[in-house]
Design a protein around this motif. Structure first.
Motif: not given
Length: 484
Positions: A83-84, A86, A324, A386, A389, A419, A421
């Motif tokens: 998530a942080e 991509t 993730n 975190y 998503f 995606s 994200m």
């Protein structure tokens, strides 16, 4: 008060997630503990760090990785995306939904490539034993530097076990197998399907390893592929040359007798019979002992060892979500260690585990399993910083993936997903998976059509397009989105 010391055992995706979690807090201004990570391989990446060796490595240690040369992700990358960090951020352009191993390793490595967390890893260092001193409330971790042969011990306040659980193969016995004249190996030792060209192959097992090695063998020219199931067949619409039969009864030389009375002759046998939760560096009171499932008993919120809450496990579950999920676990463990999250009393932890275990016991099928794991990850992320998503959309990606496999087990890797994200739709790989025999990063990121029809000397070689932000490098059962 003295600074805490934390030991992380393993620098695969789970161990890297722990390092990244602490790094994230430090960048935001938090004071973090002293961290030492022990990794017995020469580089990080865990299962995704391919080694041509099987059995023992260059130091005489059991080979950790079950990765084989021509493995491509057998689940959509959109379901495992950090998530942080991509895929768009890493590659600077859309890529397909099912990349090969080297591409995923580059993605894992890329997230931390320019950070200093690698300085916290002691490579080629095997953890030999972990002792817990109740009086001092500390752990003593004894390790061996495999290069020098030197053994040392250090004290730590907490230990994070991130060594995975897909490295110690489960090897059952079968009547008469000692009479089989062909090759016999576990999927853990499988390194490529090229040698199966023209061979009659028996795969014992009916899960992701059998499925993927079976279609790899078919792709690489095996004369026939037979999968032997214990409980029920996978039931895909297999192409000619692949079949499923019930559990074998016995071997008689090259001839294998199955429980339904049928017989076949084979040249090679691969045991796709899963892995054992095995932690040879832990005493029994600290070692997780569980079948491979999505909610192992004894772990509060899937990570805290109930019998000693200063010991944590990352990635100990059977896995639908992977990278993730490891992040969500690592961020939560980090916050417990930093005092940002409160650890309930033992009785409250036990009640929480019972609630989740009761729900786990009622699951019925893959759709239930993936939704359960999605809810588990949501529960962890809600307790940390975190990035949240769209977990429900990832669940739907998994369900679509399952449907694609039912429609065509040989072409599902050519499908595209979006995606959750970034909203980016995956591109179609330049070569259908069944026809692509080169799984290198360079080939994957290339534009071979341009090389096929050069218009001048500058186009006479194949073009490789890579984001300026990255460089080209050269990963806790079976395989779902990762190798298992």
């Amino acid at each position: 008060m003295s600074r805490q010391r934390i030991a992380i055992i393993g620098a695969g995706p789970s161990g890297i997630a722990a390092l990244r979690a602490f790094e994230s807090a430090q960048r935001a201004g938090a004071k973090i503990p002293e961290i030492v990570t022990y990794e017995k391989q020469d580089d990080w990446g865990g299962q995704w760090n391919y080694d041509w060796r099987s059995g023992t490595d260059r130091y005489g240690e059991p080979v950790h990785s079950s990765m084989y040369r021509n493995l491509w992700s057998n689940g959509p990358k959109e379901a495992l995306e950090f998530a942080e960090y991509t895929f768009d951020q890493h590659f600077g352009r859309p890529i397909s939904s099912y990349p090969p191993r080297e591409v995923l390793w580059d993605y894992i490595d890329g997230r931390v490539r320019r950070s200093k967390v690698k300085n916290k890893v002691q490579f080629s260092t095997a953890v030999r034993w972990v002792d817990y001193d109740r009086d001092q409330d500390t752990f003593t971790v004894t390790v061996e530097n495999l290069r020098s042969g030197k053994t040392t011990s250090s004290e730590f306040d907490r230990v994070i076990v991130a060594s995975g659980h897909f490295s110690f193969p489960n090897v059952p016995d079968f009547e008469g197998i000692e009479t089989f004249p062909g090759s016999v190996r576990h999927a853990h030792d499988f390194r490529g399907a090229e040698a199966l060209d023209g061979k009659r192959v028996l795969l014992i097992g009916a899960s992701y390893s059998a499925e993927d090695i079976g279609v790899q063998a078919h792709k690489m020219g095996a004369a026939s592929v037979t999968m032997s199931y214990r409980t029920s067949p996978m039931g895909y619409d297999w192409p000619d040359g692949i079949e499923e039969l019930p559990l074998l009864d016995r071997f008689e030389g090259q001839t294998v007798h199955f429980s339904n009375g049928e017989t076949r002759e084979f040249d090679a046998v691969i045991l796709c019979t899963g892995y054992l939760h095995k932690y040879p560096f832990l005493p029994a009171e600290l070692a997780l002992q569980s079948p491979n499932n999505i909610y192992p008993a004894g772990l509060y919120r899937g990570v805290v060892w109930q019998k000693n809450p200063r010991l944590y496990y990352l990635g100990a579950q059977d896995q639908w979500f992977t990278f993730n999920m490891f992040d969500a676990q690592a961020w939560y463990v980090r916050d417990l260690i930093l005092g940002r999250a409160a650890l309930p009393a033992a009785e409250q932890r036990a009640a929480h585990m019972r609630t989740w275990r009761n729900r786990f016991q009622e699951l019925d099928g893959d759709a239930d399993d993936v939704r359960f794991q999605g809810d588990y990850i949501r529960d962890l992320i809600e307790a940390t910083d975190y990035p949240m998503f769209d977990i429900d959309e990832v669940v739907q990606i998994f369900l679509d993936w399952k449907e694609d496999k039912v429609k065509n087990i040989l072409t599902y890797r050519d499908k595209n997903h979006r995606s959750v994200m970034t909203g980016t739709m995956a591109t179609t790989h330049h070569t259908p998976w069944l026809e692509e025999l080169d799984d290198s990063l360079e080939r994957y990121l290339s534009t071979p059509a341009a090389a096929a029809a050069p218009t001048d000397s500058d186009q006479a070689t194949e073009t490789v397009v890579i984001s300026e932000e990255i460089s080209v490098n050269g990963v806790d059962g079976h395989a779902r989105v990762n190798v298992r």
